[in-house]
Design a protein around this motif. Structure first.
Motif, PDB file in Angstrom:
ATOM      1  N   ALA A 175      21.416 124.115  72.935  1.00  0.00           N
ATOM      2  CA  ALA A 175      22.307 124.595  74.144  1.00  0.00           C
ATOM      3  C   ALA A 175      23.499 124.428  73.895  1.00  0.00           C
ATOM      4  CB  ALA A 175      21.848 123.909  75.464  1.00  0.00           C
ATOM      5  N   ASN A 176      24.040 123.137  73.382  1.00  0.00           N
ATOM      6  CA  ASN A 176      25.457 122.611  73.218  1.00  0.00           C
ATOM      7  C   ASN A 176      26.047 123.499  72.330  1.00  0.00           C
ATOM      8  OD1 ASN A 176      27.363 120.505  74.079  1.00  0.00           O
ATOM      9  ND2 ASN A 176      27.356 120.160  71.950  1.00  0.00           N
ATOM     10  N   THR A 177      25.306 124.099  70.986  1.00  0.00           N
ATOM     11  CA  THR A 177      26.035 125.022  70.111  1.00  0.00           C
ATOM     12  C   THR A 177      26.199 126.357  70.779  1.00  0.00           C
ATOM     13  OG1 THR A 177      24.788 123.844  68.418  1.00  0.00           O
ATOM     14  CG2 THR A 177      25.462 125.885  67.969  1.00  0.00           C
ATOM     15  N   LEU A 178      25.231 126.798  71.591  1.00  0.00           N
ATOM     16  CA  LEU A 178      25.573 128.060  72.021  1.00  0.00           C
ATOM     17  C   LEU A 178      26.690 128.040  73.041  1.00  0.00           C
ATOM     18  CD1 LEU A 178      21.689 129.109  72.843  1.00  0.00           C
ATOM     19  CD2 LEU A 178      23.224 129.979  71.016  1.00  0.00           C
ATOM     20  N   ALA A 179      26.914 127.034  73.862  1.00  0.00           N
ATOM     21  CA  ALA A 179      27.908 126.911  74.875  1.00  0.00           C
ATOM     22  C   ALA A 179      29.311 127.019  73.952  1.00  0.00           C
ATOM     23  CB  ALA A 179      27.976 125.669  75.694  1.00  0.00           C
ATOM     24  N   GLY A 180      29.181 126.204  72.760  1.00  0.00           N
ATOM     25  CA  GLY A 180      30.744 126.122  71.997  1.00  0.00           C
ATOM     26  C   GLY A 180      30.885 127.570  71.495  1.00  0.00           C
ATOM     27  N   ILE A 181      29.570 128.331  71.220  1.00  0.00           N
ATOM     28  CA  ILE A 181      30.109 129.692  70.600  1.00  0.00           C
ATOM     29  C   ILE A 181      30.627 130.447  71.585  1.00  0.00           C
ATOM     30  CG2 ILE A 181      28.985 131.736  69.565  1.00  0.00           C
ATOM     31  CD1 ILE A 181      27.064 129.874  68.101  1.00  0.00           C
ATOM     32  N   LYS A 182      30.194 130.575  72.633  1.00  0.00           N
ATOM     33  CA  LYS A 182      30.699 131.259  73.877  1.00  0.00           C
ATOM     34  C   LYS A 182      31.965 131.190  74.362  1.00  0.00           C
ATOM     35  CE  LYS A 182      29.355 132.370  78.698  1.00  0.00           C
ATOM     36  NZ  LYS A 182      28.286 131.876  79.830  1.00  0.00           N
ATOM     37  N   VAL A 183      32.315 129.824  74.167  1.00  0.00           N
ATOM     38  CA  VAL A 183      33.865 129.378  74.388  1.00  0.00           C
ATOM     39  C   VAL A 183      34.702 129.935  73.637  1.00  0.00           C
ATOM     40  CG1 VAL A 183      35.064 127.486  75.114  1.00  0.00           C
ATOM     41  CG2 VAL A 183      32.920 127.383  76.000  1.00  0.00           C
ATOM     42  N   TYR A 184      34.293 129.763  72.183  1.00  0.00           N
ATOM     43  CA  TYR A 184      34.915 130.011  71.116  1.00  0.00           C
ATOM     44  C   TYR A 184      35.479 131.420  71.033  1.00  0.00           C
ATOM     45  CZ  TYR A 184      36.821 130.231  66.516  1.00  0.00           C
ATOM     46  OH  TYR A 184      37.570 130.623  65.293  1.00  0.00           O
ATOM     47  N   PHE A 185      34.582 132.257  71.263  1.00  0.00           N
ATOM     48  CA  PHE A 185      34.681 133.798  71.258  1.00  0.00           C
ATOM     49  C   PHE A 185      35.281 134.281  72.561  1.00  0.00           C
ATOM     50  CE2 PHE A 185      31.460 133.398  67.667  1.00  0.00           C
ATOM     51  CZ  PHE A 185      32.093 134.086  66.880  1.00  0.00           C
ATOM     52  N   ALA A 186      35.273 133.593  73.628  1.00  0.00           N
ATOM     53  CA  ALA A 186      36.096 133.796  74.719  1.00  0.00           C
ATOM     54  C   ALA A 186      37.454 133.421  75.005  1.00  0.00           C
ATOM     55  CB  ALA A 186      35.268 133.288  75.926  1.00  0.00           C
ATOM     56  N   ILE A 187      37.769 132.484  73.830  1.00  0.00           N
ATOM     57  CA  ILE A 187      39.087 132.305  73.853  1.00  0.00           C
ATOM     58  C   ILE A 187      40.065 133.606  73.340  1.00  0.00           C
ATOM     59  CG2 ILE A 187      41.110 130.957  72.659  1.00  0.00           C
ATOM     60  CD1 ILE A 187      38.851 128.823  72.508  1.00  0.00           C
TER      61      ILE A 187
END
Length: 202
Positions: free
Chosen positions: A190-202
């Protein structure tokens, strides 16, 4: 206000108080009851200091090194997942950390405080669960209090270690450690998926 239960489960998984018991018993079996209490207290103070340092300065260090937090969150999730796999499929926390033991004078700090209590996963969790842009100062303080609560539970379990290990046995401690590894693997994903989501939203 933070969601206390998920944070509590997260820290319980990465600190793994139950998995620390066989390590503590094996490392202190030649010591008196008074010496074991002193070792437990020193391990508690050392691990608490290390994890509080990561809460206070971990994100600042990443900023200075120009590492974006989403990247750290993704890598942290991957590392936590791999750490969880060793808990599930490996020989378990006690076996590999008991072999790290060098001399009785060092055991409070190594391997009990680090890496048994203040594990790499716990250090990563301390940073990720206190992100400045996501959590207020009060919420970070709450997270720190939850973490210290889990550490204090670890201290109590170490003090009661001989009784507990007789009740659940090393096999019981190993089973609990593997169950916590499965929970940690889910949290890491879940933590990795959240990080990927935030990264590509930047």
């Amino acid at each position: 206000m933070i969601e206390i239960v998920p944070v509590l489960i997260y820290f319980f998984a990465v600190i793994d108080p139950i998995g620390t018991i066989p390590v503590f018993v094996a490392c202190t079996q030649r010591h008196s009851a008074a010496e074991r209490r002193k070792i437990a207290l020193m391990a508690f103070l050392t691990s608490t200091s290390i994890l509080l340092f990561f809460i206070i300065a971990g994100e600042f260090i990443l900023t200075v090194m120009k590492i974006p937090l989403p990247a750290f969150q993704i890598s942290g999730g991957i590392v936590l997942f791999l750490f969880a796999l060793t808990m599930i499929f490996g020989e378990g926390k006690p076996g590999k950390e008991i072999r790290m033991m060098k001399s009785p004078r060092e055991i409070a700090v190594f391997p009990i405080a680090v890496p048994s209590i203040a594990s790499p996963g716990a250090m990563l969790a301390a940073v990720l669960l206190t992100e400045n842009k996501v959590y207020t100062l009060w919420e970070q303080a709450q997270t720190a209090m939850v973490m210290v609560g889990v550490l204090f539970l670890t201290l109590l379990l170490m003090i009661m270690a001989n009784v507990i290990i007789r009740v659940i046995g090393e096999a019981g401690a190993s089973i609990i450690s593997r169950v916590m590894g499965l929970i940690l693997a889910s949290l890491a994903t879940a933590n990795t998926l959240a990080g990927i989501k935030v990264y590509f939203a930047i």
